[in-house]
Design an enzyme around this catalytic site. Structure first.
Site, short mmCIF file in Angstrom:
data_model
loop_
_atom_site.label_atom_id
_atom_site.label_comp_id
_atom_site.label_asym_id
_atom_site.label_seq_id
_atom_site.Cartn_x
_atom_site.Cartn_y
_atom_site.Cartn_z
N ASN A 1 0.85 -1.18 0.00
CA ASN A 1 0.00 0.00 0.00
C ASN A 1 0.89 1.24 0.00
OD1 ASN A 1 0.74 0.63 2.73
ND2 ASN A 1 -0.87 -0.74 3.49
N GLU B 1 3.25 1.69 3.05
CA GLU B 1 4.37 0.73 3.03
C GLU B 1 5.40 1.11 1.97
OE1 GLU B 1 1.64 -3.12 4.39
OE2 GLU B 1 1.91 -2.62 2.28
N ASP C 1 -5.98 -8.03 0.80
CA ASP C 1 -6.15 -9.46 0.55
C ASP C 1 -6.96 -9.70 -0.71
OD1 ASP C 1 -4.89 -9.80 3.00
OD2 ASP C 1 -6.74 -10.12 4.11
#
Length: 474
Positions: free
Chosen positions: A195, A198, A264
């Site tokens: 993301n 990160e 996910d």
């Protein structure tokens, strides 16, 4: 992308490896404050358990109709047993490496009136079972088409580089959802899906899109990544590759209810699409649509094929160009459903009203309009050293912003003849005062059973005239 349908290849098989988590939700009402401390009292109504972490990734894959194996480390406890029961019921094949020395990682959330009040985490990252996990991985990878490594920094993937190396050795694509302040162990990953937060931890802050792309391309080169997909919340997602233009997917507009587990869903849909032989451009479009859907749901959740297909029109356009090989895949899919392909070409350096009206007319001739544009070197050879005014990427973004344009593809030759013969459009459209025999590619299209249409340009509307006006004012 208009008219593209998400149709997973059910014969494909996915292996998900990573941190397996049990998500618990305790629901209740709050109407008063505790006399013991300044905290709300929750009167518990019911409790729910869901699969989280790598287990949620596996559930997302299964919900899309593919066979999926889930491999990870759990405790030897009731939480592990309950989690396996949840997963088995949803057709996930579980391979739990059980470690008696630690509990199954569990996240317990207290929820009242759709608001999470507190989360309690039960975990122990020190496991002695990593070698057993790798041994089982080597056994399972022989029978799969793609691998997902779901790293939640809970200890299962401490030796993630070994898993990547083995997938590389077997020529099996490996997708990684990272959770680390050091991306070095993820070297040689096929696709890395951090993301934005990160990503910035690794490359530093950036202020512009150009900086984002520059830092992303550098990371791809340093880590030898085939692609980097940065998920960016309400800014959508950006696909970055070292030698190709970036692709921007704008966020699909939905009400955001809960972002838990959205990553996910993204990596699961991406893996299923790639395993089903969709191009990466199309696969990321599917993943972006799925992300917009799953954030409308509470907690860790999944989406279905029908949900994605019903919402694809909200995210039908790619904001860049595709190469000719991927364009061919897209066109074949369109043509298989009985749609007609229209093709036109040009430099489209400064797009004006004449271009817009011309492209609208061209699109009305058939079902799918493909616009081929000269790359920068080709424009320079044709128009002179002062051109193009706008580079290839910017021209493509503007064209894709037009509702009439379905796909933009580039060519580096002086003419589109080779591209026309490669893509074989049903109708070739050209603007201007051309005679049919003067149009490059016309003979080939006619011999192939297609049509050639000449549309007149509007007088007074041209890039040359616009540049003259600008120069005169200066």
């Amino acid at each position: 992308m208009q008219d593209i349908i998400f149709k997973p290849q059910n014969s494909a098989k996915v292996l998900v490896v990573g941190d397996i988590i049990l998500d618990e939700y305790i629901y209740g009402e709050t109407s008063r404050i505790s006399p013991e401390a300044p905290v709300p009292i929750v009167r518990v109504d019911n409790t729910e358990e869901r699969a989280g972490g790598a287990a949620n990734v596996a559930l997302n894959v299964s919900s899309l109709g593919l066979s999926v194996d889930l491999l990870g480390i759990t405790g030897k406890d009731e939480s592990s047993d309950r989690l396996k029961k949840i997963l088995t019921k949803q057709n996930v094949t579980c391979h739990f490496i059980k470690d008696e020395s630690l509990p199954t990682t569990t996240k317990r959330r207290i929820v009242s009136q759709h608001q999470q009040l507190i989360r309690l985490d039960y975990e122990n990252k020190k496991t002695t079972k990593t070698s057993s996990l790798l041994d089982k991985y080597i056994e399972l990878i022989e029978k799969v088409d793609i691998v997902i490594l779901s790293d939640y920094a809970k200890g299962s993937l401490l030796g993630v580089d070994s898993f990547i190396k083995y997938a590389n050795k077997k020529n099996i694509p490996v997708l990684v959802d990272p959770k680390s302040d050091d991306f070095t162990p993820y070297k040689n990953t096929t696709i890395l899906t951090p993301n934005e937060k990160e990503f910035e931890v690794i490359v530093g802050k950036y202020n512009t899109e150009d900086e984002l792309i520059k830092k992303g391309k550098l990371l791809c080169k340093e880590l030898k990544l085939s692609a980097l997909l940065v998920t960016r919340g309400n800014k959508g997602m950006t696909l970055i590759r070292d030698e190709k233009p970036p692709i921007y997917h704008h966020a699909v507009t939905h009400e955001v209810f809960d972002v838990t587990g959205a990553g996910d869903t993204v990596i699961a849909v991406l893996a299923v699409s790639i395993a089903s032989n969709f191009s990466l451009e199309i696969a990321t479009s599917f993943a972006n649509t799925a992300a917009g859907l799953v954030v409308e749901k509470f907690g860790t959740a999944s989406v279905t094929v029908d949900e994605i297909n019903k919402n694809l029109n909200d995210n039908k356009k790619l904001s860049t160009i595709v190469d000719r090989n991927n364009a061919l895949k897209i066109i074949q899919d369109i043509r298989d459903r009985g749609k007609t392909i229209i093709m036109t070409n040009g430099c489209f350096d400064i797009i004006h009203t004449g271009h817009v009206r011309y492209l609208n007319k061209a699109r009305s001739i058939g079902d799918f309009l493909l616009v081929a544009i000269n790359d920068d070197d080709s424009v320079k050879r044709l128009k002179g050293n002062s051109r193009p005014i706008n580079n290839l990427e910017n021209r493509a973004v503007v064209l894709n912003g037009l509702s009439s344009v379905d796909l933009v593809v580039t060519f580096n030759e002086d003419t589109p003849e080779k591209l026309i013969e490669f893509l074989k459009p049903d109708t070739l459209v050209k603007g201007g005062d051309y005679k049919e025999e003067e149009i490059i590619g016309a003979d080939f299209v006619k011999r192939s059973g297609g049509n050639v249409v000449v549309l007149p340009f509007e007088k007074g509307n041209s890039t040359t005239n616009i540049l003259k006006k600008i120069n005169n004012k200066e």
